[in-house]
Design a protein around this motif. Structure first.
Motif, PDB file in Angstrom:
ATOM      1  N   LYS A  82      44.656  58.249  14.587  1.00  0.00           N
ATOM      2  CA  LYS A  82      45.701  58.361  15.596  1.00  0.00           C
ATOM      3  C   LYS A  82      45.274  57.851  16.963  1.00  0.00           C
ATOM      4  O   LYS A  82      46.038  57.953  17.934  1.00  0.00           O
ATOM      5  N   ALA A  83      44.039  57.301  17.058  1.00  0.00           N
ATOM      6  CA  ALA A  83      43.554  56.896  18.372  1.00  0.00           C
ATOM      7  C   ALA A  83      42.425  55.880  18.229  1.00  0.00           C
ATOM      8  O   ALA A  83      41.630  55.953  17.286  1.00  0.00           O
ATOM      9  N   GLN A 128      45.785  39.337  18.111  1.00  0.00           N
ATOM     10  CA  GLN A 128      46.499  39.761  16.903  1.00  0.00           C
ATOM     11  C   GLN A 128      45.544  40.391  15.895  1.00  0.00           C
ATOM     12  O   GLN A 128      45.932  41.316  15.163  1.00  0.00           O
ATOM     13  N   ARG A 129      44.291  39.919  15.872  1.00  0.00           N
ATOM     14  CA  ARG A 129      43.343  40.553  14.954  1.00  0.00           C
ATOM     15  C   ARG A 129      43.081  41.990  15.388  1.00  0.00           C
ATOM     16  O   ARG A 129      43.011  42.900  14.549  1.00  0.00           O
ATOM     17  N   GLN A 130      42.949  42.192  16.685  1.00  0.00           N
ATOM     18  CA  GLN A 130      42.759  43.567  17.162  1.00  0.00           C
ATOM     19  C   GLN A 130      43.961  44.427  16.811  1.00  0.00           C
ATOM     20  O   GLN A 130      43.806  45.589  16.411  1.00  0.00           O
ATOM     21  N   GLN A 162      52.353  46.972  20.911  1.00  0.00           N
ATOM     22  CA  GLN A 162      53.558  46.539  20.211  1.00  0.00           C
ATOM     23  C   GLN A 162      53.431  46.765  18.702  1.00  0.00           C
ATOM     24  O   GLN A 162      54.415  47.046  18.021  1.00  0.00           O
ATOM     25  N   ALA A 163      52.197  46.684  18.199  1.00  0.00           N
ATOM     26  CA  ALA A 163      51.981  46.854  16.762  1.00  0.00           C
ATOM     27  C   ALA A 163      51.981  48.321  16.341  1.00  0.00           C
ATOM     28  O   ALA A 163      52.595  48.684  15.328  1.00  0.00           O
ATOM     29  N   VAL A 164      51.305  49.169  17.106  1.00  0.00           N
ATOM     30  CA  VAL A 164      51.089  50.552  16.656  1.00  0.00           C
ATOM     31  C   VAL A 164      52.138  51.525  17.175  1.00  0.00           C
ATOM     32  O   VAL A 164      52.232  52.655  16.695  1.00  0.00           O
ATOM     33  N   ALA A 176      43.960  47.675  14.327  1.00  0.00           N
ATOM     34  CA  ALA A 176      44.494  48.960  14.774  1.00  0.00           C
ATOM     35  C   ALA A 176      45.534  49.487  13.794  1.00  0.00           C
ATOM     36  O   ALA A 176      45.565  50.685  13.464  1.00  0.00           O
ATOM     37  N   LEU A 177      46.378  48.588  13.305  1.00  0.00           N
ATOM     38  CA  LEU A 177      47.364  48.979  12.292  1.00  0.00           C
ATOM     39  C   LEU A 177      46.682  49.457  11.014  1.00  0.00           C
ATOM     40  O   LEU A 177      47.140  50.416  10.374  1.00  0.00           O
ATOM     41  N   HIS A 178      45.598  48.791  10.646  1.00  0.00           N
ATOM     42  CA  HIS A 178      44.827  49.196   9.463  1.00  0.00           C
ATOM     43  C   HIS A 178      44.336  50.630   9.619  1.00  0.00           C
ATOM     44  O   HIS A 178      44.496  51.457   8.694  1.00  0.00           O
ATOM     45  N   TYR A 179      43.768  50.939  10.776  1.00  0.00           N
ATOM     46  CA  TYR A 179      43.267  52.299  10.985  1.00  0.00           C
ATOM     47  C   TYR A 179      44.420  53.295  11.053  1.00  0.00           C
ATOM     48  O   TYR A 179      44.311  54.418  10.538  1.00  0.00           O
TER      49      TYR A 179
END
Length: 374
Positions: free
Chosen positions: A153-154, A138-140, A176-178, A144-147
């Motif tokens: 975009k990648a 979940q931290r990863q 699932q997050a991004v 990723a959502l932060h970036y």
């Protein structure tokens, strides 16, 4: 007005290789901020000085390039590429910096390039264990959502966890997050004994990542064992990439000829320099492959961006290593202390803006370099 001739070209008087360390809070350095620069500086008998940063050289290699170029003009790059410069890429970068400054234009313009930006991706390495096994999925995903929220975009991540399928679960959580439109790539590159997947594991993981929409899988096997990569690439749809540590255009010619990878990750320092990287990119295009350059960071990236600007077939540029949750701009902030250029690079909506100044596009402050020189 008389045009300048080769007789007007500056003569190289000195080639130096040294480290610059910008004083910076240690806690920020420990968190991933980059304050060390291995500098090549080439002085001439004119006002033009060439600069590049990258990897430090062995004293014997530095002495060879001094014997080759001091007292001469900077033009004989191709003549001396294989015997000397292929091992001293930062010198080759700095020579191009001189040539571009002589022409008062960025190097990519001399090569017929007109690109002003390139899509970039972040290769993230989280603090903690090297294999990332202590980093929650979940931290990863949150990082990723932060970036993604900052316009990127990648993202590429390591697949080094002891249980390989755990990395597939991490990718599933991130995906699932991004969402489906954010590119995810996997870097297995693991040269340490015991870290190399066997073929069946590599095949299993390639298929798992393929099902999760991963853009490519990088070097799932031993770095220099090409045949398993070739076999895997023929069995899966996900592109298999590699060759980030390979050196010299002739080695890449063999890689393309034998069809070992779908794309090569040639490095503008490790492959032998900017001239070599250009040749590899053009060769890849001619043979129906891709060149996706291996990443670097901060000032080290300047020369490679000139190649990217001159090779429209290069689809994306890597920035590595990015330490979450830092942004690349936060990591390279110390570089501003040794520049006259107001900002090192600009990133807009996931695209890295390519420097348009003369030479490699960066204006160094020599007095600051001397102040922080080690």
């Amino acid at each position: 007005m008389a045009l300048p001739t080769e007789k007007d070209a500056p003569i190289i008087t000195e080639i130096e290789n040294f480290r610059v360390v910008v004083p910076w809070p240690q806690e920020e350095v420990d968190a991933g901020v980059l304050n060390r620069f291995d500098m090549v500086r080439i002085r001439t008998d004119s006002a033009i000085t060439g600069y590049a940063t990258g990897r430090s050289m062995r004293p014997e290699d530095l002495e060879k390039v001094r014997e080759t170029f001091v007292g001469k003009t900077p033009f004989a790059l191709e003549q001396h590429l294989r015997p000397h410069l292929v091992k001293c890429a930062s010198v080759e970068h700095a020579l191009w910096d001189i040539i571009g400054k002589m022409a008062a234009m960025p190097v990519h313009k001399l090569w017929g390039g007109d690109r002003t930006e390139i899509k970039c991706y972040l290769t993230c390495v989280w603090p903690g264990k090297t294999d990332q096994s202590d980093v929650p999925y979940q931290r990863q995903a949150d990082d990723a959502l932060h970036y993604q929220s900052k316009g990127f975009k990648a993202l590429k991540m390591r697949a080094w966890r002891p249980q390989p399928l755990d990395d597939a679960e991490a990718v599933r959580t991130i995906r699932q997050a991004v969402g489906p439109d954010f590119d995810l790539m996997i870097d297995r590159t693991a040269a340490k004994p015991g870290w190399v997947w066997d073929f069946e594991t590599g095949l299993q993981m390639a298929r798992a990542f393929e099902a999760l929409g991963v853009k490519w899988l990088e070097e799932p096997f031993d770095l220099h064992d090409y045949e398993p990569h070739k076999k895997l690439a023929a069995m899966v749809d996900i592109p298999i990439t590699g060759a980030e540590l390979d050196n010299d255009v002739f080695e890449f010619a063999k890689i393309f000829r034998e069809d070992y990878f779908d794309a090569v990750n040639a490095d503008g320092h490790l492959c032998g320099g900017l001239s070599t990287l250009r040749k590899i990119a053009h060769m890849a295009t001619a043979l129906g492959k891709q060149c996706i350059p291996h990443g670097i960071h901060s000032t080290d990236l300047a020369g490679q961006l000139q190649v990217v600007a001159a090779c429209p077939e290069i689809p994306i540029e890597e920035i590595v290593m990015v330490v979450p949750p830092l942004l690349p701009q936060e990591q390279w902030r110390p570089a501003h202390e040794i520049l006259r250029t107001p900002s090192l690079y600009s990133i807009r909506d996931g695209f890295l803006q390519i420097p348009q100044g003369p030479g490699l596009g960066i204006d160094y402050a020599d007095e600051a370099i001397e102040e922080y020189r080690v």
